[in-house]
Write a protein that holds these residues in place. Structure first.
Motif, short mmCIF file in Angstrom:
data_model
loop_
_atom_site.label_atom_id
_atom_site.label_comp_id
_atom_site.label_asym_id
_atom_site.label_seq_id
_atom_site.Cartn_x
_atom_site.Cartn_y
_atom_site.Cartn_z
N LEU A 360 50.45 -23.50 12.68
CA LEU A 360 49.37 -22.57 13.02
C LEU A 360 49.19 -22.53 14.53
O LEU A 360 49.35 -23.55 15.21
CB LEU A 360 48.07 -23.01 12.35
N PHE A 361 48.83 -21.36 15.06
CA PHE A 361 48.66 -21.19 16.50
C PHE A 361 47.23 -20.73 16.75
O PHE A 361 46.84 -19.63 16.31
CB PHE A 361 49.67 -20.18 17.04
N ILE A 362 46.44 -21.57 17.45
CA ILE A 362 45.01 -21.26 17.62
C ILE A 362 44.55 -21.56 19.05
O ILE A 362 45.27 -22.16 19.84
CB ILE A 362 44.13 -22.08 16.65
N SER A 363 43.34 -21.13 19.33
CA SER A 363 42.61 -21.57 20.53
C SER A 363 41.23 -21.99 20.06
O SER A 363 40.42 -21.15 19.67
CB SER A 363 42.50 -20.44 21.57
N ALA A 364 40.98 -23.31 20.05
CA ALA A 364 39.69 -23.82 19.58
C ALA A 364 38.56 -23.38 20.50
O ALA A 364 37.46 -23.06 20.05
CB ALA A 364 39.72 -25.35 19.49
N VAL A 365 38.84 -23.32 21.81
CA VAL A 365 37.81 -22.93 22.78
C VAL A 365 37.41 -21.46 22.59
O VAL A 365 36.23 -21.11 22.55
CB VAL A 365 38.30 -23.18 24.22
N ASN A 366 38.41 -20.59 22.48
CA ASN A 366 38.15 -19.14 22.33
C ASN A 366 38.02 -18.69 20.88
O ASN A 366 37.85 -17.50 20.61
CB ASN A 366 39.26 -18.34 23.02
N LYS A 367 38.16 -19.64 19.97
CA LYS A 367 38.05 -19.36 18.51
C LYS A 367 39.05 -18.30 18.05
O LYS A 367 38.74 -17.48 17.19
CB LYS A 367 36.61 -18.96 18.16
#
Length: 404
Positions: A360-367
């Protein structure tokens, strides 16, 4: 760029070597990490020194010429600390201290110091103290430099050895006491884990500073301490999380690092019981880091050490917002494209593509892509839950149906 702080930062120099097993690029990266560790510990790196060697000098780690250069710089710039990128033997540390006439630390000592600063609970403090005692034991002789000057004096040698042996016995007794205390706390924590019932357990694992705590805050809507420093989290935090109507336990564990001191791996193995007992691992990776593949290998080695490498695992590539491939000139026939030039789409066609839905490819900061992340975790937790409670699965209908 270091933040301005109220307290004055300790001036430090970093020292590393370039060998056939560790080329210049690798050495630079390790020193970058060592600088981040130094900053985390409260230091300000004013210079770096590297030397090409076949192997470290057994007496002083680096050669005499480079040591003179370091000594002169320390004297001219009033530097109080010299930090070496590899673990020094007791003899090396003693010899270097005499030459440089300043505080000498190695990577292990520095990491132990950060752990000591970061330990909040009694359990974490006990584990850090145990690691420090095990690190100190073979180095006690270096603490007795005031006796070395009197070594030839009449009647001085015996008492000196006696004092060292006394200290060794005190440290050994302390180690035994700390191990017993850890065993007692382990039993209490084991009871606590047992009292959580049969809920599915999910553990966040990964290299230090990859965004595990930030991700946990987003998913569990809690306020776990998160900071852009190494080892922000030492104590395992467990939160109950509900995705749709499916509850499970999510734990945030201590981050790993390359060249992690053996003493810390040993003393923190009990903290990693949350990982051992987890039903599902979320291996969080900072994909914006140029050497994230090496970070993955480091984490996998430690998971192998604690016999947790065969658990169901979802690879969570975090910080996609910060990922920037190096530019590549297609028209330059002399240049060769490397992984540093890969776009995210190109990475997805490599070994990551073979992982399939477990990448999975995510950005926790930018949701970014969090819904996809939640759905994947929900599906996996639901599968484990159905295996455990085959007669209750009708309580948890498919995620797609619930989202209509």
């Amino acid at each position: 760029m270091l933040e301005k702080k109220d307290i004055s930062l300790e001036k430090a120099v970093l020292i590393g070597i370039v060998t056939k097993d560790q080329d210049e690029d690798r050495s630079k990266e390790y020193l970058d990490e060592l600088e981040f560790l130094t900053y985390t510990a409260g230091g300000d790196v004013v210079n770096r020194f590297t030397q090409k060697m076949d192997m470290p000098n057994p007496k002083t780690f680096i050669g005499s010429g480079k040591m003179d250069e370091v000594k002169q710089f320390i004297k001219d710039n009033e530097v109080g600390t010299a930090i070496f990128d590899d673990e020094l033997s007791a003899a090396q540390e003693r010899n270097i201290s005499k030459i440089l006439n300043c505080k000498v630390l190695d990577r292990t000592n520095l990491i132990l110091d950060i752990f000591a600063q970061r330990a909040q609970t009694s359990y974490a403090r006990t584990q850090v103290e145990l690691a420090q005692c095990e690190y100190l034991l073979p180095r006690l002789r270096g603490m007795w430099t005031h006796l070395e000057r009197q070594k030839g004096g009449i009647g001085m040698r015996g008492p000196g050895e006696t004092e060292i042996e006394t200290d060794r016995r005190i440290v050994r007794d302390k180690i035994a006491l700390l191990k017993e205390r850890i065993r007692t706390i382990d039993k209490q924590m084991s009871v606590q884990r047992g009292n959580r019932g049969s809920m599915v357990r999910v553990a966040l694992v990964g290299y230090t500073n990859v965004g595990k705590s930030t991700l946990m805050n987003v998913i569990s809507k809690s306020e776990v301490f998160a900071e852009n420093k190494l080892f922000a989290t030492l104590d395992t935090t467990v939160r109950k999380v509900v995705i749709q109507n499916l509850p499970f336990l999510l734990s945030d564990t201590v981050g790993f690092i390359r060249k992690l001191p053996t003493q810390l791996v040993e003393s923190f193995k009990s903290t990693l019981d949350e990982v051992r007992e987890a039903d599902l691992l979320l291996h969080v990776v900072d994909i914006s880091h140029p050497n994230f593949e090496e970070h993955i290998d480091s984490v996998n080695r430690i998971l192998d050490e604690i016999k947790s490498n065969d658990k169901p695992t979802i690879m969570v590539f975090n910080k996609i917002d910060a990922y920037k491939p190096e530019p590549f000139d297609e028209d330059d026939l002399t240049s060769e494209k490397t992984t540093a030039n890969y776009t995210l789409e190109e990475w997805k066609r490599t070994w990551m593509g073979r992982i399939g839905e477990n990448a999975l490819f995510i950005s926790a900061v930018n949701k970014e892509n969090l819904e996809e992340f939640k759905k994947r975790v929900y599906d996996e937790v639901r599968k484990i839950h159905i295996q455990r409670f085959p007669y209750n699965h009708f309580l948890y209908p498919d995620y797609e149906i619930e989202n209509k």
